[in-house]
Design an enzyme around this catalytic site. Sequence first.
Site, PDB file in Angstrom:
ATOM      1  N   CYS A   1     -11.598 -16.598 -13.756  1.00 53.93           N
ATOM      2  CA  CYS A   1     -10.679 -15.587 -13.247  1.00 53.93           C
ATOM      3  C   CYS A   1     -11.493 -14.307 -13.031  1.00 53.93           C
ATOM      4  O   CYS A   1     -12.690 -14.258 -13.315  1.00 53.93           O
ATOM      5  CB  CYS A   1      -9.504 -15.365 -14.194  1.00 53.93           C
ATOM      6  SG  CYS A   1      -9.878 -14.376 -15.659  1.00 53.93           S
TER       7      CYS A   1
ATOM      8  N   CYS B   1     -14.816   4.411  -2.794  1.00 57.27           N
ATOM      9  CA  CYS B   1     -15.464   4.636  -1.502  1.00 57.27           C
ATOM     10  C   CYS B   1     -15.590   6.121  -1.171  1.00 57.27           C
ATOM     11  O   CYS B   1     -16.567   6.561  -0.567  1.00 57.27           O
ATOM     12  CB  CYS B   1     -14.677   3.940  -0.395  1.00 57.27           C
ATOM     13  SG  CYS B   1     -14.969   2.174  -0.333  1.00 57.27           S
TER      14      CYS B   1
ATOM     15  N   ASP C   1       0.870  -1.174   0.000  1.00 52.13           N
ATOM     16  CA  ASP C   1       0.000   0.000   0.000  1.00 52.13           C
ATOM     17  C   ASP C   1       0.909   1.226   0.000  1.00 52.13           C
ATOM     18  O   ASP C   1       1.904   1.253   0.727  1.00 52.13           O
ATOM     19  CB  ASP C   1      -0.900   0.008   1.243  1.00 52.13           C
ATOM     20  CG  ASP C   1      -2.111   0.922   1.090  1.00 52.13           C
ATOM     21  OD1 ASP C   1      -3.235   0.466   1.358  1.00 52.13           O
ATOM     22  OD2 ASP C   1      -1.926   2.100   0.708  1.00 52.13           O
TER      23      ASP C   1
ATOM     24  N   CYS D   1     -13.206 -15.449 -22.203  1.00 49.26           N
ATOM     25  CA  CYS D   1     -12.640 -14.451 -21.277  1.00 49.26           C
ATOM     26  C   CYS D   1     -11.342 -13.873 -21.842  1.00 49.26           C
ATOM     27  O   CYS D   1     -10.465 -14.615 -22.279  1.00 49.26           O
ATOM     28  CB  CYS D   1     -12.380 -15.126 -19.928  1.00 49.26           C
ATOM     29  SG  CYS D   1     -11.418 -14.112 -18.791  1.00 49.26           S
TER      30      CYS D   1
ATOM     31  N   LEU E   1     -10.612   6.092   9.433  1.00 54.38           N
ATOM     32  CA  LEU E   1     -10.739   5.411  10.728  1.00 54.38           C
ATOM     33  C   LEU E   1     -12.150   4.899  11.003  1.00 54.38           C
ATOM     34  O   LEU E   1     -12.347   4.071  11.893  1.00 54.38           O
ATOM     35  CB  LEU E   1     -10.292   6.345  11.863  1.00 54.38           C
ATOM     36  CG  LEU E   1      -8.836   6.827  11.744  1.00 54.38           C
ATOM     37  CD1 LEU E   1      -8.503   7.801  12.867  1.00 54.38           C
ATOM     38  CD2 LEU E   1      -7.867   5.642  11.767  1.00 54.38           C
ATOM     39  N   GLN E   2     -13.139   5.346  10.240  1.00 51.66           N
ATOM     40  CA  GLN E   2     -14.515   4.886  10.386  1.00 51.66           C
ATOM     41  C   GLN E   2     -14.636   3.397  10.042  1.00 51.66           C
ATOM     42  O   GLN E   2     -15.572   2.722  10.430  1.00 51.66           O
ATOM     43  CB  GLN E   2     -15.400   5.783   9.486  1.00 51.66           C
ATOM     44  CG  GLN E   2     -16.716   5.236   9.020  1.00 51.66           C
ATOM     45  CD  GLN E   2     -16.646   4.807   7.559  1.00 51.66           C
ATOM     46  OE1 GLN E   2     -15.572   4.508   7.042  1.00 51.66           O
ATOM     47  NE2 GLN E   2     -17.799   4.771   6.892  1.00 51.66           N
ATOM     48  N   ARG E   3     -13.655   2.832   9.345  1.00 51.16           N
ATOM     49  CA  ARG E   3     -13.726   1.415   8.947  1.00 51.16           C
ATOM     50  C   ARG E   3     -12.363   0.712   8.960  1.00 51.16           C
ATOM     51  O   ARG E   3     -12.289  -0.509   9.070  1.00 51.16           O
ATOM     52  CB  ARG E   3     -14.344   1.281   7.553  1.00 51.16           C
ATOM     53  CG  ARG E   3     -13.526   1.958   6.461  1.00 51.16           C
ATOM     54  CD  ARG E   3     -14.312   2.187   5.187  1.00 51.16           C
ATOM     55  NE  ARG E   3     -13.452   2.826   4.190  1.00 51.16           N
ATOM     56  CZ  ARG E   3     -13.098   4.096   4.207  1.00 51.16           C
ATOM     57  NH1 ARG E   3     -13.524   4.886   5.165  1.00 51.16           N
ATOM     58  NH2 ARG E   3     -12.298   4.583   3.283  1.00 51.16           N
TER      59      ARG E   3
ATOM     60  N   CYS F   1     -13.380 -13.142 -16.026  1.00 50.17           N
ATOM     61  CA  CYS F   1     -14.597 -13.869 -16.406  1.00 50.17           C
ATOM     62  C   CYS F   1     -15.799 -13.116 -15.828  1.00 50.17           C
ATOM     63  O   CYS F   1     -16.895 -13.138 -16.389  1.00 50.17           O
ATOM     64  CB  CYS F   1     -14.581 -15.295 -15.853  1.00 50.17           C
ATOM     65  SG  CYS F   1     -13.336 -16.368 -16.559  1.00 50.17           S
TER      66      CYS F   1
HETATM   67 ZN    ZN Z   1     -11.244 -15.587 -17.027  1.00 51.82          ZN
END
Ligand code: ZN
Length: 376
Positions: A281, A298, A170, A355, A179-181, A284
């Site tokens: 995958c 979010c 990250d 796919c 911080l809410q989640r 798909c």
């Molecule tokens: Zn696939």
Amino acid sequence: MHESVDSLEIEPGMALEHQRRGALLLDVREDLERAAGYARGSIGLPRAAIEARIASLAPALDREILAICASGGRSLLAAKTLRELGYAHARSVRGGHARWQREGLPMEQGELDVDAAERYARHLVLPEVGVAGQQKILHARVVLVGAGGLGAPIALYLAAAGVGTLTLIDDDVVDRSNLQRQIIHTDARVGVPKVESARAMLNALNPGVRVESVRERLCGANVEALLRGHDVVVDGADNFPARYLLSAASLRLGLPLVYGAVHRFSGQVSVFDPRRADSPCYRCLFPQPPSAAEAPNCSEAGVLGVMPGIVGLLQANEVLKLILGIGEPLVGRLLCHDALAGTFRELRLPRDPDCPGCGANARFDGYEDIAALCAM
Ligand SMILES: [Zn+2]
């Protein structure tokens, strides 16, 4: 110290001498207690199994048997049982392993250290996990993309369960609106890189877990190197470029990918496992990345604080199942949760022969192309 032959108890030092002369030292504790270490040369036979199995361990009734437990209580009962079964020379080691160890008598290391045997006691009593399963968890290497809403519960529970190595990827820093989640972070760590904040929390929870924090944004140039060497890939990302990169890399590396996503009051979970011929995958399910307008994150759409907790724990559960090889993984199934309705729905998710990721005509032109696809 005088030891009468008829006495039901024997001092630990004397027991060791008798053991060296051929007495059978019988550890009557449960297997999970034994996992933390045991008197050298002892044979494990839990007290409840004595009647059924002692005859095969000691066919001759005149064999000297010295029962040992944790502190001498259960072994005394075991010695009485053995006498009733006809073993006239059965005795209990006074003070059990506690005294055996205190007196510096030889011990054998168990399959788990003492900390692990205590910490994972509720796993060890599950027949589906046990010592062997816990060893699998302790040796597992899991890479988690995203130390945010989904990453927080996933990392906390996997660390608590004892996953040996957790790699967190990250590049963000903790913001108060997280911080809410994102319960792995704290108010005091606002402004701190998320991977560092998460590592501090995970180390505090379980010092035995190795947390590798990678403060980088997943991109075409690093995705394969960052994922290689792990057993399971977990998608806790909040953006489509990361998801498409993860999908491509997990296919190329043959690594199972545990997918989860949340949106407002709903969430979904699935497992894409390229080791299985029948597994779809990610593409798909979502062949092409949506446009930016179709894909609010979010911060734009909002999310109820508990949603990543619910979905993240469903993902953590799938990770543990994959590591342990138990249960039915969510392969070929998309589990959808509607928090307002209070319902879970399961959609069948077959592999798509057309796919663009895993179909017969799928082409891989490098990770940069995938990143570019998402930028369009
Ligand atoms: Zn696939």
